[in-house]
Design a protein around this motif. Structure first.
Motif, PDB file in Angstrom:
ATOM      1  N   THR A  52       0.835  -1.193   0.000  1.00  0.00           N
ATOM      2  CA  THR A  52       0.000   0.000   0.000  1.00  0.00           C
ATOM      3  C   THR A  52       0.873   1.247   0.000  1.00  0.00           C
ATOM      4  O   THR A  52       2.068   1.159   0.242  1.00  0.00           O
ATOM      5  CB  THR A  52      -0.891   0.052   1.261  1.00  0.00           C
ATOM      6  OG1 THR A  52      -0.037   0.092   2.409  1.00  0.00           O
ATOM      7  CG2 THR A  52      -1.789  -1.169   1.349  1.00  0.00           C
ATOM      8  N   TYR A  53       0.252   2.365  -0.237  1.00  0.00           N
ATOM      9  CA  TYR A  53       0.984   3.620  -0.216  1.00  0.00           C
ATOM     10  C   TYR A  53       1.636   3.835   1.137  1.00  0.00           C
ATOM     11  O   TYR A  53       2.703   4.402   1.250  1.00  0.00           O
ATOM     12  CB  TYR A  53       0.035   4.775  -0.545  1.00  0.00           C
ATOM     13  CG  TYR A  53       0.753   6.048  -0.885  1.00  0.00           C
ATOM     14  CD1 TYR A  53       1.341   6.202  -2.138  1.00  0.00           C
ATOM     15  CD2 TYR A  53       0.854   7.080   0.042  1.00  0.00           C
ATOM     16  CE1 TYR A  53       2.018   7.368  -2.460  1.00  0.00           C
ATOM     17  CE2 TYR A  53       1.532   8.248  -0.276  1.00  0.00           C
ATOM     18  CZ  TYR A  53       2.111   8.384  -1.530  1.00  0.00           C
ATOM     19  OH  TYR A  53       2.781   9.527  -1.845  1.00  0.00           O
ATOM     20  N   CYS A  54       1.002   3.336   2.163  1.00  0.00           N
ATOM     21  CA  CYS A  54       1.538   3.475   3.520  1.00  0.00           C
ATOM     22  C   CYS A  54       2.536   2.362   3.843  1.00  0.00           C
ATOM     23  O   CYS A  54       2.850   2.124   4.998  1.00  0.00           O
ATOM     24  CB  CYS A  54       0.417   3.550   4.545  1.00  0.00           C
ATOM     25  SG  CYS A  54      -0.831   2.264   4.390  1.00  0.00           S
ATOM     26  N   ALA A  55       2.999   1.633   2.846  1.00  0.00           N
ATOM     27  CA  ALA A  55       4.062   0.629   2.974  1.00  0.00           C
ATOM     28  C   ALA A  55       3.681  -0.604   3.781  1.00  0.00           C
ATOM     29  O   ALA A  55       4.500  -1.165   4.492  1.00  0.00           O
ATOM     30  CB  ALA A  55       5.345   1.270   3.525  1.00  0.00           C
ATOM     31  N   HIS A  56       2.453  -1.016   3.690  1.00  0.00           N
ATOM     32  CA  HIS A  56       2.052  -2.263   4.327  1.00  0.00           C
ATOM     33  C   HIS A  56       1.718  -3.290   3.251  1.00  0.00           C
ATOM     34  O   HIS A  56       1.125  -2.962   2.232  1.00  0.00           O
ATOM     35  CB  HIS A  56       0.862  -2.039   5.252  1.00  0.00           C
ATOM     36  CG  HIS A  56       1.192  -1.155   6.409  1.00  0.00           C
ATOM     37  ND1 HIS A  56       0.546   0.033   6.654  1.00  0.00           N
ATOM     38  CD2 HIS A  56       2.148  -1.272   7.353  1.00  0.00           C
ATOM     39  CE1 HIS A  56       1.086   0.608   7.707  1.00  0.00           C
ATOM     40  NE2 HIS A  56       2.063  -0.168   8.157  1.00  0.00           N
ATOM     41  N   VAL A  57       2.106  -4.516   3.513  1.00  0.00           N
ATOM     42  CA  VAL A  57       1.950  -5.556   2.498  1.00  0.00           C
ATOM     43  C   VAL A  57       0.775  -6.487   2.823  1.00  0.00           C
ATOM     44  O   VAL A  57       0.640  -6.957   3.953  1.00  0.00           O
ATOM     45  CB  VAL A  57       3.257  -6.369   2.361  1.00  0.00           C
ATOM     46  CG1 VAL A  57       3.136  -7.396   1.246  1.00  0.00           C
ATOM     47  CG2 VAL A  57       4.421  -5.436   2.080  1.00  0.00           C
ATOM     48  N   PHE A  58      -0.080  -6.703   1.833  1.00  0.00           N
ATOM     49  CA  PHE A  58      -1.230  -7.610   1.987  1.00  0.00           C
ATOM     50  C   PHE A  58      -1.382  -8.479   0.743  1.00  0.00           C
ATOM     51  O   PHE A  58      -0.763  -8.213  -0.280  1.00  0.00           O
ATOM     52  CB  PHE A  58      -2.541  -6.812   2.134  1.00  0.00           C
ATOM     53  CG  PHE A  58      -2.560  -5.856   3.287  1.00  0.00           C
ATOM     54  CD1 PHE A  58      -2.882  -6.290   4.565  1.00  0.00           C
ATOM     55  CD2 PHE A  58      -2.268  -4.517   3.098  1.00  0.00           C
ATOM     56  CE1 PHE A  58      -2.910  -5.402   5.627  1.00  0.00           C
ATOM     57  CE2 PHE A  58      -2.298  -3.623   4.156  1.00  0.00           C
ATOM     58  CZ  PHE A  58      -2.623  -4.064   5.426  1.00  0.00           C
ATOM     59  N   CYS A  59      -2.264  -9.500   0.842  1.00  0.00           N
ATOM     60  CA  CYS A  59      -2.662 -10.243  -0.354  1.00  0.00           C
ATOM     61  C   CYS A  59      -3.482  -9.276  -1.203  1.00  0.00           C
ATOM     62  O   CYS A  59      -4.321  -8.554  -0.668  1.00  0.00           O
ATOM     63  CB  CYS A  59      -3.584 -11.410  -0.020  1.00  0.00           C
ATOM     64  SG  CYS A  59      -2.912 -12.631   1.097  1.00  0.00           S
ATOM     65  N   LYS A  60      -3.300  -9.324  -2.497  1.00  0.00           N
ATOM     66  CA  LYS A  60      -4.079  -8.443  -3.349  1.00  0.00           C
ATOM     67  C   LYS A  60      -5.589  -8.677  -3.196  1.00  0.00           C
ATOM     68  O   LYS A  60      -6.349  -7.727  -3.006  1.00  0.00           O
ATOM     69  CB  LYS A  60      -3.652  -8.595  -4.810  1.00  0.00           C
ATOM     70  CG  LYS A  60      -4.269  -7.511  -5.693  1.00  0.00           C
ATOM     71  CD  LYS A  60      -3.767  -7.599  -7.120  1.00  0.00           C
ATOM     72  CE  LYS A  60      -4.353  -6.450  -7.937  1.00  0.00           C
ATOM     73  NZ  LYS A  60      -3.965  -6.563  -9.344  1.00  0.00           N
TER      74      LYS A  60
END
Length: 985
Positions: free
Chosen positions: A749-757
């Motif tokens: 994300t723009y806030c630099a957090h990673v998730f499954c799409k």
DNA sequence: ACCGCCGGGTGCC
DNA sequence: ACCGCCGGGTGCC
């Protein structure tokens, strides 16, 4: 990158890590040493302005105490006892006073209000969350109008002065702390075997690890409580066709007694016709309901599933077993046909279909497959699987086994009910959707009414295992109705479910149903029993999945997990909530009575926790013994650490990169900004760790991360791409905070957090314009999500591999061991594990060169390919591959690789538990050979330093969950020391 | 509340 | 008495 962006992005990066600590659902698990170091590093930052209003008062200290008064007692029904704990609650909409503060007892009943002058002072502190205020009524509990209350103020050290000052402004001085009041892949097959190049043996001897070093914190909790009443054994009901092992009979006995017990729950006592809680001093007339269930925390492979199946059939109703009385055979056969259930073979066919589909989508039409291939007639079988389809639905809700004819008589119903429960019944007329009147038996008597259905919730990966085990262990003549609540054709009718004996579903189905609350039949049924398999999946109390589970209605509740406490004590709270253990279902009481006392090392805190866990948990490890004999006759397992020395060339590259990294880090250290440059530190360490494996692994794309430039939108995007690559290649526990599973199509994300799409897209869709990052509540936009260009990392490796292959010290050591093993015994299979999938790709080349047959399992593979890889590896025939390349985090907990008896761990993991779990994939029930694990560690490298820090942490942990830590500044210093240790600074 | 506070009644000693 | 004192009414926020 502008200074501003740098600051905010790195802050968020850290924030993510910290969140992982507090809520245990970040892709960085807290077991990851780096992020473990984070903790309250951000305390100095402007965290309060952010919506991170999680009640993380973990690092809370006591500011002081104050005597206040509770007034207006006569207007409220809530009562308290002397020394009873009370809760303070703001009441900003009180029409008389915006500052109003309510006082509630442990049960949440209002006792009174804080006197307005004091309330005026407290309101701001509570609203701004500057402190958490806890109350205890010391005496005067019987007073009619007012009573005293001792207030203790808790919060982060940096807020202390502001709180004291504020109180002073209102004329209140916080007093000292009276001691007494502190309670408070695609598989590649090589041609023929050939010799291949020769590899040198490592110079250094392999060192074996002691069992003590392998002991987990959780097991320490059980250590001195072996003198249990949990050694009684119970034979299962005769409907179970499998002979239970001793420890399984113990589990059965314990579970049955817990379901039928009349004992008071832990920390409750009966005192002159009242029930007292010894932790909170709360009392009530009504007997607190005991937890009819608990946590079966046996190690993986001890047979938790079998134990539960035995429980279902043995304690089916009111202490009685599942009825064995045969109901008219003709009718039964008839009903089977009418219900058109699947045969065992068909189910297996359906299961394959299921596995071939991406598990995350859960979109395959299991039931459609099933019904389309359904035969017109079939023989009676042991277990009936009920599948929903439009044509069946109307009849499916009829009483089990017998399809009652429309003119069903009272007599028949009685027969049915008696056969089932041996209880008197009443009959009432009911209309189904078609308007055909049928009779349905309803049990009149029995404390549990007509409830008889057990709901089993499990991850999709183990769903088929449950069905297999029901088939395996229940005698063929027993007709147990099992409904698999899964797939788009699943019933919408709660009645269909409540007429089953067992319903099996997955967490994701439950959770998605819960999303459309009114539609969820699972939430309408009053279950007899709910069983959570891999129960730790509900450890994040804020996850929708957890909410979906907690809102189920059930009398008996069970949690199956090998790891009840994964990261911190907090993990336990959701579990306790599920078990409905009063008063812990309320966060405040859990904190005050258990969590804080333990984490601050308060006297008796650990004892309390022990008492609690002992009361509700049965835990045996593979090394547990019954009457002096191990519960499982597993072959022995030995873990060796094989130190290796880098070659001169490797050492040269390593040292130059290390010095480069040291320079960067020492600059940060001297600037005192190291803790706010975590991404950079991480990048340095990842590269060093990769170099320890093979120089090809070091991606040039990552090296530019430390450069700072002005940020254009394109730059920002590039930074994000680098960040996600870093996260994906760091070997930390990549977990999506939304699904809590390993990352599927990761996006940042723009806030630099990673998730499954898929996960984050769902969030954005659901919340529309309002969408906020689940981790930091930053705004979310679909067009701002950045994907990881997957081809980048791998293709660069592949190019290098194609162009000029070269060996490395570790590959040399591995290949030496593998070739040696093949010479001694070619049938021995091995698992080769690394956190870097690119390393696995390099190893592939070496394996081919030496003519090894291998297969591969990593996180990027589809469920179908995974299954193929596992099946081909587990096959005993000569064409089966002898080596499995495994990425550390790949595969679910149930992964069974017992064909292997050698494990090579190519690089140390941050999380020793992840390593352990990996070893257990072959060291489990079904393993016939002695298991030898080899951990490769490069001498004089980050890897060795990682081990040092790991053992240092173990020592520091001392008590199960870490006693009161040192001051925050000491902690920061310790973290800096850790980083320096890692790079030999 | 066996209090405090309020406001009305009252008023030499 | 634009006070003091008395005693009844009253009472969380």
């Amino acid at each position: 990158m502008s200074r501003n962006f740098m600051r905010s992005s790195s802050w968020n990066f850290l924030q993510l890590a910290r969140y992982g600590r507090t809520a245990n659902h970040s892709q960085f698990s807290s077991s990851n040493i780096f992020f473990h170091l984070e903790e309250d590093d951000l305390s100095g930052e402007d965290t309060s302005s952010l919506a991170d209003s999680q009640e993380d008062f973990d690092s809370a200290i006591l500011f002081g105490m104050l005597r206040g008064n509770v007034v207006g007692l006569r207007y409220y029904s809530g009562v308290v006892n002397n020394n009873e704990m009370v809760a303070l609650q703001r009441e900003p909409n009180n029409q008389y006073d915006r500052n109003a503060v309510k006082v509630n007892n442990v049960n949440g009943e209002q006792v009174g209000h804080i006197k307005k002058e004091l309330a005026a002072a407290l309101a701001h502190i509570l609203d701004q969350k500057m402190a958490k205020i806890e109350g205890v009524v010391p005496y005067g509990a019987q007073n009619a109008f007012t009573m005293p209350v001792n207030l203790s103020f808790w919060g982060r050290a940096e807020n202390k002065q502001a709180v004291l000052d504020h109180m002073m402004k209102y004329g209140f001085r916080l007093g000292p702390i009276p001691n007494s009041l502190q309670l408070g892949h695609g598989s590649a097959k090589s041609k023929s075997e050939r010799a291949g190049p020769s590899y040198r043996a490592p110079i250094l001897p392999a060192v074996q690890m002691t069992t003590e070093q392998l002991k987990t914190e959780f097991d320490k909790l059980f250590e001195d409580l072996k003198e249990d009443d949990k050694t009684q054994e119970l034979e299962p009901a005769e409907t179970i066709g499998t002979q239970l092992l001793s420890h399984q009979k113990q589990a059965l006995s314990w579970m049955v007694s817990r379901e039928n017990t009349e004992e008071l729950p832990p920390f409750w006592e009966e005192r002159n016709h009242l029930y007292y809680n010894t932790l909170t001093n709360f009392a009530e007339k009504q007997k607190p309901e005991n937890v009819r269930g608990g946590i079966l925390a046996d190690d993986m492979g001890l047979g938790k599933t079998l134990s539960v199946i035995a429980l279902i059939l043995t304690n089916f109703y009111d202490g009685r077993p599942f009825p064995t009385k045969k109901i008219k055979k003709q009718e039964l056969a008839e009903s089977d046909v009418l219900k058109s259930n699947m045969s065992q073979k068909q189910f297996k066919a359906a299961k394959k279909t299921e596995l071939s589909t991406d598990s995350r989508k859960e979109s395959e039409t299991l039931s459609q497959e099933a019904s389309s291939s359904r035969p017109k007639r079939q023989k009676a079988r042991k277990t009936k699987y009920t599948y929903s389809s439009a044509s069946e639905e109307d009849e499916a809700w009829l009483p089990r086994k017998v399809k009652a004819p429309a003119e069903c008589t009272l007599h028949d119903d009685d027969l049915f009910a008696n056969a089932l429960f041996g209880l008197p019944t009443a009959v009432r007329k009911k209309k189904n959707k078609k308007g055909v009147t049928v009779s349905q038996s309803i049990s009149k008597a029995g404390p549990e009414g007509q409830r008889r259905t057990t709901l089993i919730i499990c991850p999709l990966s183990v769903l088929s295992n449950w069905i297999d085990q029901f088939e395996q262990h229940i005698k063929p003549e027993v007709h147990l109705n099992i409904y698999i609540y899964y797939g788009p054709e699943r019933t919408k009718d709660p009645k269909v479910l409540s007429d089953q004996d067992v319903v099996v579903t997955t967490y994701s189905v439950l959770s998605s149903d819960y999303g459309s609350r009114s539609e969820s039949p699972l939430h309408k049924v009053k279950w007899l029993r709910v069983v959570l398999d891999e129960g730790h999946t509900i450890r994040n109390p804020n996850a929708q999945q957890t909410q979906a589970v907690l809102s189920l209605e059930a009398q008996r509740r069970w949690i199956l997990t090998g790891t009840p406490i994964q990261n911190s004590l907090k993990d336990l709270w959701s579990l306790i909530c599920f078990l409905k253990l009063k008063p812990f279902t309320d966060r405040e009481w859990w904190h005050r009575t258990i969590q804080r006392p333990v984490t601050t090392g308060e006297d008796g805190g650990l004892c309390r926790l022990q008492a609690l866990i002992k009361n509700i948990t049965l835990r045996r490890t593979k090394t547990s013994k019954i009457r002096g004999r191990p519960v499982l006759d597993l072959p022995e397992r030995k873990v060796f650490i094989q130190h290796v020395e880098l070659s001169e060339e490797e050492r040269q590259i390593y040292e130059s990169l290390k010095n480069e990294g040291k320079a960067v880090i020492s600059r940060y250290v001297s600037e005192g900004t190291i803790l706010s440059h975590y991404a950079d530190v991480l990048a340095v360490l990842v590269r060093l760790r990769q170099l320890c494996c093979h120089p090809f692994l070091v991606s040039s794309a990552l090296s530019s991360i430390t450069t700072t430039a002005d940020s254009t939108p394109g730059d920002v995007r590039e930074k994000l791409v680098q960040k996600i690559k870093l996260v994906l290649s760091s070997g930390s526990d990549e977990e999506c905070a939304i699904c809590l599973d390993s990352l599927n199509m990761p996006v940042i994300t723009y806030c630099a957090h990673v998730f499954c799409k898929p996960c984050i897209c769902q969030v954005i869709q659901h919340e529309k314009q309002e969408a906020k990052c689940p981790l930091c509540r930053g705004s979310l936009r679909l067009d701002q999500l950045v994907e990881c260009p997957q081809e980048d990392l791998d293709s660069s490796i592949n190019k290098k591999l194609e162009q000029n292959w070269m060996c490395s010290t570790k590959i040399n050591a591995l290949m030496h061991a593998l070739v040696d093993q093949r010479r001694k015994d070619a049938t021995v299979k091995s698992i080769v594990v690394s956190q870097f999938t690119s390393f696995l790709s390099v190893i592939e080349v070496a394996l081919r060169e030496s003519g090894f047959m291998f297969t591969r399992l990593d996180g990027s593979m589809t469920q179908k390919k995974r299954t193929e890889a596992i099946q081909s590896f587990q096959r005993p025939d000569a064409q089966s591959p002898t080596i499995m390349l495994l990425s550390l985090k790949a595969g679910g907990v149930g992964l069974n690789l017992t064909a292997a008896s050698r494990v090579f761990l190519m690089d140390p993991a941050w999380n020793p538990a992840a390593e352990e779990q990996c070893f257990d994939r072959c060291h489990r029930l079904g393993q016939t050979k002695k298991v030898i694990v080899t951990k490769f560690v490069v001498r004089n490298s980050v890897e060795e330093n990682m081990l040092k820090i790991q053992s240092k942490k173990r020592e520091l942990a001392a008590g199960a969950f870490g006693k009161k830590k040192s001051s925050s500044s000491q902690l920061k210093q310790a973290r800096i020391e850790d980083i320096r240790t890692l790079v030999d600074l």
